[in-house]
Design a protein around this motif. Structure first.
Motif, PDB file in Angstrom:
ATOM      1  N   ASP A  17      -4.657 -14.114 -10.023  1.00  0.00           N
ATOM      2  CA  ASP A  17      -3.425 -14.811 -10.399  1.00  0.00           C
ATOM      3  C   ASP A  17      -2.241 -13.880 -10.183  1.00  0.00           C
ATOM      4  N   PHE A  18      -1.265 -14.337  -9.386  1.00  0.00           N
ATOM      5  CA  PHE A  18      -0.107 -13.527  -9.032  1.00  0.00           C
ATOM      6  C   PHE A  18       1.162 -14.115  -9.640  1.00  0.00           C
ATOM      7  N   THR A  19       1.983 -13.240 -10.203  1.00  0.00           N
ATOM      8  CA  THR A  19       3.329 -13.604 -10.631  1.00  0.00           C
ATOM      9  C   THR A  19       4.295 -13.146  -9.550  1.00  0.00           C
ATOM     10  N   LEU A  20       5.058 -14.070  -8.993  1.00  0.00           N
ATOM     11  CA  LEU A  20       5.910 -13.764  -7.852  1.00  0.00           C
ATOM     12  C   LEU A  20       7.282 -13.259  -8.295  1.00  0.00           C
ATOM     13  N   ARG A  21       7.882 -12.442  -7.437  1.00  0.00           N
ATOM     14  CA  ARG A  21       9.177 -11.849  -7.721  1.00  0.00           C
ATOM     15  C   ARG A  21      10.262 -12.933  -7.720  1.00  0.00           C
ATOM     16  N   PRO A  22      11.066 -13.020  -8.775  1.00  0.00           N
ATOM     17  CA  PRO A  22      12.117 -14.051  -8.808  1.00  0.00           C
ATOM     18  C   PRO A  22      13.312 -13.658  -7.938  1.00  0.00           C
ATOM     19  N   GLY A  23      14.060 -14.654  -7.496  1.00  0.00           N
ATOM     20  CA  GLY A  23      15.313 -14.401  -6.791  1.00  0.00           C
ATOM     21  C   GLY A  23      15.180 -14.002  -5.336  1.00  0.00           C
ATOM     22  N   VAL A  24      13.974 -14.061  -4.769  1.00  0.00           N
ATOM     23  CA  VAL A  24      13.780 -13.679  -3.370  1.00  0.00           C
ATOM     24  C   VAL A  24      13.947 -14.910  -2.486  1.00  0.00           C
ATOM     25  N   THR A  25      14.654 -14.734  -1.376  1.00  0.00           N
ATOM     26  CA  THR A  25      14.767 -15.812  -0.394  1.00  0.00           C
ATOM     27  C   THR A  25      14.359 -15.296   0.978  1.00  0.00           C
ATOM     28  N   PHE A  26      13.930 -16.200   1.833  1.00  0.00           N
ATOM     29  CA  PHE A  26      13.759 -15.865   3.236  1.00  0.00           C
ATOM     30  C   PHE A  26      15.141 -15.688   3.860  1.00  0.00           C
ATOM     31  N   SER A  27      15.197 -15.061   5.000  1.00  0.00           N
ATOM     32  CA  SER A  27      16.504 -14.753   5.595  1.00  0.00           C
ATOM     33  C   SER A  27      17.246 -15.999   6.067  1.00  0.00           C
ATOM     34  N   ASP A  28      16.607 -17.167   6.049  1.00  0.00           N
ATOM     35  CA  ASP A  28      17.303 -18.423   6.358  1.00  0.00           C
ATOM     36  C   ASP A  28      17.770 -19.135   5.097  1.00  0.00           C
ATOM     37  N   GLY A  29      17.580 -18.493   3.928  1.00  0.00           N
ATOM     38  CA  GLY A  29      18.016 -19.076   2.669  1.00  0.00           C
ATOM     39  C   GLY A  29      16.956 -19.866   1.940  1.00  0.00           C
ATOM     40  N   THR A  30      15.808 -20.109   2.557  1.00  0.00           N
ATOM     41  CA  THR A  30      14.721 -20.840   1.902  1.00  0.00           C
ATOM     42  C   THR A  30      14.153 -19.994   0.763  1.00  0.00           C
ATOM     43  N   PRO A  31      13.937 -20.587  -0.423  1.00  0.00           N
ATOM     44  CA  PRO A  31      13.396 -19.802  -1.537  1.00  0.00           C
ATOM     45  C   PRO A  31      11.974 -19.320  -1.260  1.00  0.00           C
ATOM     46  N   TYR A  33       0.845  -1.192   0.000  1.00  0.00           N
ATOM     47  CA  TYR A  33       0.000   0.000   0.000  1.00  0.00           C
ATOM     48  C   TYR A  33       0.880   1.241   0.000  1.00  0.00           C
ATOM     49  N   ARG A  34       0.511   2.224  -0.832  1.00  0.00           N
ATOM     50  CA  ARG A  34       1.262   3.477  -0.918  1.00  0.00           C
ATOM     51  C   ARG A  34       0.450   4.610  -0.313  1.00  0.00           C
ATOM     52  N   ALA A  35       1.153   5.673   0.062  1.00  0.00           N
ATOM     53  CA  ALA A  35       0.507   6.783   0.765  1.00  0.00           C
ATOM     54  C   ALA A  35      -0.579   7.452  -0.077  1.00  0.00           C
ATOM     55  N   ASP A  36      -0.494   7.350  -1.400  1.00  0.00           N
ATOM     56  CA  ASP A  36      -1.503   7.969  -2.253  1.00  0.00           C
ATOM     57  C   ASP A  36      -2.725   7.084  -2.457  1.00  0.00           C
ATOM     58  N   GLY A  37      -2.772   5.944  -1.753  1.00  0.00           N
ATOM     59  CA  GLY A  37      -3.928   5.056  -1.845  1.00  0.00           C
ATOM     60  C   GLY A  37      -3.836   4.003  -2.919  1.00  0.00           C
ATOM     61  N   THR A  38      -2.746   4.016  -3.701  1.00  0.00           N
ATOM     62  CA  THR A  38      -2.575   3.011  -4.741  1.00  0.00           C
ATOM     63  C   THR A  38      -1.781   1.825  -4.185  1.00  0.00           C
ATOM     64  N   LEU A  39      -1.733   0.759  -4.965  1.00  0.00           N
ATOM     65  CA  LEU A  39      -0.986  -0.436  -4.590  1.00  0.00           C
ATOM     66  C   LEU A  39       0.142  -0.648  -5.583  1.00  0.00           C
ATOM     67  N   GLU A  40       1.295  -1.066  -5.087  1.00  0.00           N
ATOM     68  CA  GLU A  40       2.414  -1.330  -5.974  1.00  0.00           C
ATOM     69  C   GLU A  40       2.865  -2.778  -5.836  1.00  0.00           C
ATOM     70  N   PRO A  41       3.455  -3.326  -6.894  1.00  0.00           N
ATOM     71  CA  PRO A  41       3.967  -4.689  -6.804  1.00  0.00           C
ATOM     72  C   PRO A  41       5.029  -4.787  -5.708  1.00  0.00           C
ATOM     73  N   TRP A  42       5.037  -5.924  -5.008  1.00  0.00           N
ATOM     74  CA  TRP A  42       6.060  -6.108  -3.983  1.00  0.00           C
ATOM     75  C   TRP A  42       6.599  -7.536  -4.109  1.00  0.00           C
ATOM     76  N   LEU A  43       6.153  -8.471  -3.282  1.00  0.00           N
ATOM     77  CA  LEU A  43       6.596  -9.851  -3.501  1.00  0.00           C
ATOM     78  C   LEU A  43       5.908 -10.459  -4.720  1.00  0.00           C
ATOM     79  N   ALA A  44       4.833  -9.869  -5.159  1.00  0.00           N
ATOM     80  CA  ALA A  44       4.233 -10.192  -6.462  1.00  0.00           C
ATOM     81  C   ALA A  44       4.556  -9.048  -7.414  1.00  0.00           C
ATOM     82  N   THR A  45       5.044  -9.360  -8.588  1.00  0.00           N
ATOM     83  CA  THR A  45       5.401  -8.320  -9.560  1.00  0.00           C
ATOM     84  C   THR A  45       4.235  -7.948 -10.460  1.00  0.00           C
ATOM     85  N   ALA A  46       3.227  -8.817 -10.523  1.00  0.00           N
ATOM     86  CA  ALA A  46       2.063  -8.549 -11.367  1.00  0.00           C
ATOM     87  C   ALA A  46       0.912  -9.433 -10.915  1.00  0.00           C
ATOM     88  N   TRP A  47      -0.299  -9.028 -11.293  1.00  0.00           N
ATOM     89  CA  TRP A  47      -1.477  -9.835 -10.963  1.00  0.00           C
ATOM     90  C   TRP A  47      -2.592  -9.533 -11.951  1.00  0.00           C
TER      91      TRP A  47
END
Length: 528
Positions: A88-102, A64-78
């Motif tokens: 339907d969500f397209t997820l951001r590639p190359g992201v890992t959890f801080s323990d290394g799990t994809p 959520y953005r301050a202007d009331g719009t939504l921006e892609p985050w862990l999903a790059t498109a929907w």
């Protein structure tokens, strides 16, 4: 302890050590203060988890953005199906959890499954009720299917909880609620690395973070329950920053520090929510409509805002500000009118005694007003309300308790009047209205005694399902008009966020919501 849990803890410990040595030059530390510890930071649960900390560790699909719009985050498109039921969500590639799990579609589904396993706990949020199923449609493709259209779906996916993601390796027995989590491991810019109960919580910058890295290697949140002591900690340099809802430090301290530039910098956010007292319609004597309306007429909010809040928060007349989407219902404020309050009570049969207090059929006109005892601002407001209501013959007993006890009162209805706030964007108004139908907040209890409560709830349900914006606005207006006429809220002021910082930190700004503090954007200042 199970083998997966041991691996999670070992991995977390190694990453904690790495984070402490992989931060910015000099491994600089940012210190702030909060009234309590941040909690275990389970992203799928509520109190005692502090929302600003959950939002620092865990991330949403859309932001959520301050202007009331939504921006892609862990999903790059929907995409959304024409019938409004399939996302339907397209997820951001190359992201890992801080323990290394994809971070991938199976991880997203595992988190949704964990949330839905505790569906009753999240019943305040209508999206949880509406989810029919979730599907993995590809390694980075996730599908959410609803049983009916739900207009605020994307907004509710952006909330600080519960739709955020913990590493599947940190889940116990595949879930997150029955036995908690093994460790608070998210994809966000910060990792919780140490908790000292009653003392502090320490976060380390996440070296694997996919976005802009934090400017500090460590974030230390010191536990300082008293607002005056927090202000002193800032003045003496024990902490660099105070940020969050107004009331974290006394308003007079905020004004004093703001006048001490350049030693301190201070700012107020625009209005983000509404500070209210909820009036219990199911408990005497506030079960009497005349009493609730008299209370709305008897409190001199202009004087309260000027004297207690030092003018930092504007007066509020309605549950939501007129700038909140679908919330301008064209209502007329009750307005301060002590004579009108007296007349309402007289006509309802509440008779003044020689001591000025009112009674009816031998029953005194007396109510309990509950507030968080460590919140100096709530206490000061409560004392003004107590004095104003005494002038029209309503006796008020103040009940100051710890936050957990006040939350329990909100849930079970043990109050006459109790402090609350709307939740601000992106909750308001849809998610806040949705929660009124579940017995987990003061709003449900405040409305429980209204004869038209079933109609109000049905209208909320229809508004949430409405796909036509004009119909949704009309239905929301009907709900707000009914609640205003029933006088189950006493709006006090429009809540704002504050921030005060020393020259040791730069890049301080407000988050898009009341519950997010963008620590990751802050950088060491020349005064460090």
């Amino acid at each position: 302890m199970s083998k997966p849990a041991i691996l999670v803890q070992v991995r977390a410990a190694l990453l904690a050590l790495a984070a402490l040595h992989a931060g910015p030059a000099g491994a600089q530390q940012l210190a702030t203060a909060w009234p309590s510890n941040v909690g275990p930071l389970n992203p799928h649960l509520y109190a005692p988890n502090q929302m600003f900390a959950q939002a620092s560790v865990y991330e949403p699909l859309v932001k959520y953005r301050a202007d009331g719009t939504l921006e892609p985050w862990l999903a790059t498109a929907w995409t959304v199906s024409p019938d409004g039921r399939t996302y339907d969500f397209t997820l951001r590639p190359g992201v890992t959890f801080s323990d290394g799990t994809p971070f991938d579609a199976p991880a997203v589904k595992a988190n949704f499954d964990a949330i839905l396993a505790n569906r009753a706990r999240h019943a305040w949020l209508d999206l949880v009720r509406r989810i029919d199923r979730t599907e993995v449609t590809g390694p980075l493709a996730f599908r959410l299917v609803l049983d009916a259209p739900h207009a605020p779906t994307l907004n509710e996916l952006s909330l600080p909880r519960p739709f955020r993601f913990v590493s599947p390796a940190a889940m116990k027995a595949g879930g997150t609620t029955a036995d908690g989590i093994a460790a608070p491991i998210g994809t966000g810019p910060w990792r919780l690395v140490e908790t000292r109960l009653g003392v502090s919580d320490t976060f380390a910058a996440n070296p694997a973070y996919w976005g802009e890295k934090p400017g500090f290697a460590r974030l230390v949140v010191k536990v300082i329950p008293d607002p005056n002591t927090r202000a002193i900690a800032l003045q003496t340099g024990e902490v660099d920053l105070i940020a969050g809802a107004a009331g974290l430090i006394p308003s007079e301290a905020f004004l004093r520090l703001r006048d001490q530039a350049p030693a301190f910098s201070a700012a107020l956010s625009p209005p983000l929510a509404t500070r209210v007292l909820a009036l219990n319609s199911a408990r005497a004597p506030t079960d009497d409509l005349a009493v609730r309306r008299a209370i709305n007429r008897a409190v001199d909010k202009d004087t309260l805002v000027r004297t207690v809040l030092d003018g930092l928060e504007p007066r509020a007349d309605f549950l939501f500000g007129r700038n909140v989407p679908d919330a301008d219902a064209g209502l007329t404020p009750y307005g301060f009118d002590r004579a009108a309050a007296d007349k309402l009570l007289d006509e309802a049969g509440w008779v003044r005694g020689r001591d000025g207090a009112r009674a009816k059929d031998g029953r005194p006109l007396a109510v309990e007003l509950a507030f968080v005892g460590t919140n100096a601002q709530q206490k000061a407001i409560a004392e003004v309300v107590q004095a104003d209501l005494a002038r029209v013959g309503i006796a008020v007993r103040l009940v100051g308790e710890e936050e957990s006890a006040i939350l329990a009162r909100q849930k079970d209805g043990r109050f006459g009047l109790i402090f609350g706030e709307t939740w601000g964007p992106p909750y308001d108004p849809a998610s806040f209205l949705s929660a009124m139908r579940a017995p987990s907040h003061a709003d449900y209890q405040a409305q429980k005694g209204l004869p038209d409560k079933p109609t109000i709830d049905a209208t909320i349900t229809a508004a949430l399902a409405a796909t036509d914006p004009q119909e949704r606005r009309r239905l929301s207006g009907r709900v707000l008009a009914a609640l205003h006429e029933a006088a189950v809220y006493l709006p006090i002021s429009s809540a704002v966020a504050i921030e005060v910082h020393r020259p040791t930190v730069t890049g301080v700004r407000f988050g898009a919501t009341l519950n997010e503090i963008p620590f990751a954007a802050m950088r060491p200042g020349p005064g460090r």
